[in-house]
Design an enzyme around this catalytic site. Structure first.
Site, PDB file in Angstrom:
ATOM      1  N   PRO A   1       0.780  -1.172   0.137  1.00 54.22           N
ATOM      2  CA  PRO A   1      -0.040  -0.009  -0.108  1.00 54.22           C
ATOM      3  C   PRO A   1       0.921   1.035  -0.127  1.00 54.22           C
ATOM      4  O   PRO A   1       1.920   1.264   0.473  1.00 54.22           O
ATOM      5  CB  PRO A   1      -0.726  -0.096   1.328  1.00 54.22           C
ATOM      6  N   ASN A   2       0.177   2.238  -0.875  1.00 51.02           N
ATOM      7  CA  ASN A   2       0.868   3.604  -0.913  1.00 51.02           C
ATOM      8  C   ASN A   2       2.109   3.602  -1.671  1.00 51.02           C
ATOM      9  O   ASN A   2       2.514   4.880  -1.956  1.00 51.02           O
ATOM     10  CB  ASN A   2       1.055   4.345   0.554  1.00 51.02           C
TER      11      ASN A   2
ATOM     12  N   TYR B   1      11.339   8.582   1.015  1.00 51.53           N
ATOM     13  CA  TYR B   1      11.285   7.528  -0.121  1.00 51.53           C
ATOM     14  C   TYR B   1      11.924   8.071  -1.386  1.00 51.53           C
ATOM     15  O   TYR B   1      12.030   7.273  -2.439  1.00 51.53           O
ATOM     16  CB  TYR B   1      10.001   7.098  -0.459  1.00 51.53           C
TER      17      TYR B   1
ATOM     18  N   ASN C   1       8.251  -5.568  -1.380  1.00 55.92           N
ATOM     19  CA  ASN C   1       7.900  -4.372  -0.409  1.00 55.92           C
ATOM     20  C   ASN C   1       6.699  -4.567   0.202  1.00 55.92           C
ATOM     21  O   ASN C   1       5.826  -3.974  -0.594  1.00 55.92           O
ATOM     22  CB  ASN C   1       8.421  -3.188  -1.285  1.00 55.92           C
TER      23      ASN C   1
ATOM     24  N   ALA D   1       3.341  -0.908   4.618  1.00 54.56           N
ATOM     25  CA  ALA D   1       2.995  -1.134   5.995  1.00 54.56           C
ATOM     26  C   ALA D   1       2.274  -2.525   6.285  1.00 54.56           C
ATOM     27  O   ALA D   1       2.478  -2.632   7.412  1.00 54.56           O
ATOM     28  CB  ALA D   1       1.737  -0.078   6.104  1.00 54.56           C
TER      29      ALA D   1
ATOM     30  N   GLU E   1      12.951  -9.463   1.101  1.00 55.43           N
ATOM     31  CA  GLU E   1      12.045  -8.398   1.591  1.00 55.43           C
ATOM     32  C   GLU E   1      12.843  -7.087   1.352  1.00 55.43           C
ATOM     33  O   GLU E   1      14.140  -7.018   1.498  1.00 55.43           O
ATOM     34  CB  GLU E   1      11.943  -8.576   3.063  1.00 55.43           C
TER      35      GLU E   1
ATOM     36  N   HIS F   1      12.817  -2.862   1.398  1.00 51.95           N
ATOM     37  CA  HIS F   1      12.264  -1.514   1.835  1.00 51.95           C
ATOM     38  C   HIS F   1      13.092  -0.245   1.376  1.00 51.95           C
ATOM     39  O   HIS F   1      14.491  -0.567   1.567  1.00 51.95           O
ATOM     40  CB  HIS F   1      12.098  -1.410   3.429  1.00 51.95           C
TER      41      HIS F   1
ATOM     42  N   ARG G   1      13.704   4.428  12.039  1.00 49.94           N
ATOM     43  CA  ARG G   1      12.420   5.378  12.023  1.00 49.94           C
ATOM     44  C   ARG G   1      11.649   4.663  13.269  1.00 49.94           C
ATOM     45  O   ARG G   1      12.235   4.238  14.178  1.00 49.94           O
ATOM     46  CB  ARG G   1      11.686   4.799  10.642  1.00 49.94           C
TER      47      ARG G   1
HETATM   48  C1  DQA Z   1       8.549   0.734   3.496  1.00 48.76           C
HETATM   49  C2  DQA Z   1       8.633   1.193   5.008  1.00 48.76           C
HETATM   50  C3  DQA Z   1       7.279   0.746   5.738  1.00 48.76           C
HETATM   51  O1  DQA Z   1       7.521   0.921   7.007  1.00 48.76           O
HETATM   52  C4  DQA Z   1       6.317   1.859   5.081  1.00 48.76           C
HETATM   53  O2  DQA Z   1       4.967   1.657   5.674  1.00 48.76           O
HETATM   54  C5  DQA Z   1       6.153   1.524   3.712  1.00 48.76           C
HETATM   55  C6  DQA Z   1       7.374   1.578   2.985  1.00 48.76           C
HETATM   56  C7  DQA Z   1       9.589   1.184   2.685  1.00 48.76           C
HETATM   57  O3  DQA Z   1       9.784   1.060   1.605  1.00 48.76           O
HETATM   58  O4  DQA Z   1      10.781   1.911   3.197  1.00 48.76           O
HETATM   59  O5  DQA Z   1       5.170   1.977   3.264  1.00 48.76           O
HETATM   60  O6  DQA Z   1       8.223  -0.555   3.147  1.00 48.76           O
END
Ligand code: DQA
Length: 149
Positions: free
Chosen positions: A11-12, A24, A75, A78, A99, A101, A108
């Site tokens: 998401p997002n 990001y 990735n 959340a 995985e 990120h 963080r």
């Molecule tokens: C993320 C890190 C996560 O904590 C966050 O919720 C994201 C992006 C990253 O790529 O740094 O949406 O996965």
């Protein structure tokens, strides 16, 4: 082993490049996909690249990968920190899982320090920006090669 790799985004991440660029970066998900496809060509991988804001879609793609793919780069965004369902789905997949990120989640908020997905992942990349996807793909290619050898 199949050289098809699923690259899954949670998401997002559709807002990558617009969303909190100080965290990001300015690259969009389309930029990431383009770079991943270029590298996949070099590595002899075929990619399916997906993003969804819906947990069930991520799970359905993992189930699809289970039938067809040799590896997964994910990735989970959340869902990393919340989803036992995504972990359970990944536990049904037999190939390598990396995985990834973009940000360094360990630098963080405390709630980002725990990952359900890490209980299954063969490797974790965090804090390398969008370049992390390419590192993850290189690792998946290596693990697929090692299994084939
Ligand atoms: C993320 C890190 C996560 O904590 C966050 O919720 C994201 C992006 C990253 O790529 O740094 O949406 O996965």
């Amino acid at each position: 082993m199949s050289r098809l790799v699923y690259v899954l985004n949670g998401p997002n991440l559709n807002l990558l490049g617009k969303r909190q660029p100080h965290i990001y970066g300015h690259e969009t998900l389309a930029d990431v996909e383009r770079d991943c496809r270029a590298l996949a060509g070099e590595l002899g991988l075929t990619l399916r690249f997906h993003q969804s804001n819906r947990e069930y879609e991520i799970i359905d793609w993992i189930h699809e990968a289970r039938e067809e793919a040799g590896g997964i780069v994910i990735n989970p965004a959340a869902f990393t920190h919340t989803s036992v369902a995504v972990l359970d789905a990944l536990n049904t997949f037999e190939g390598p899982v990396i995985e990834c990120h973009i940000s360094n989640v360990h630098k963080r908020e405390a709630f980002r320090h725990h990952s359900y997905v890490s209980l299954r992942a063969d490797g974790v990349i965090a804090g390398f920006g969008t370049q992390g996807y390419q590192l993850a793909l290189r690792r998946v290619a290596r693990l697929i090669d090692d299994k084939a050898a």
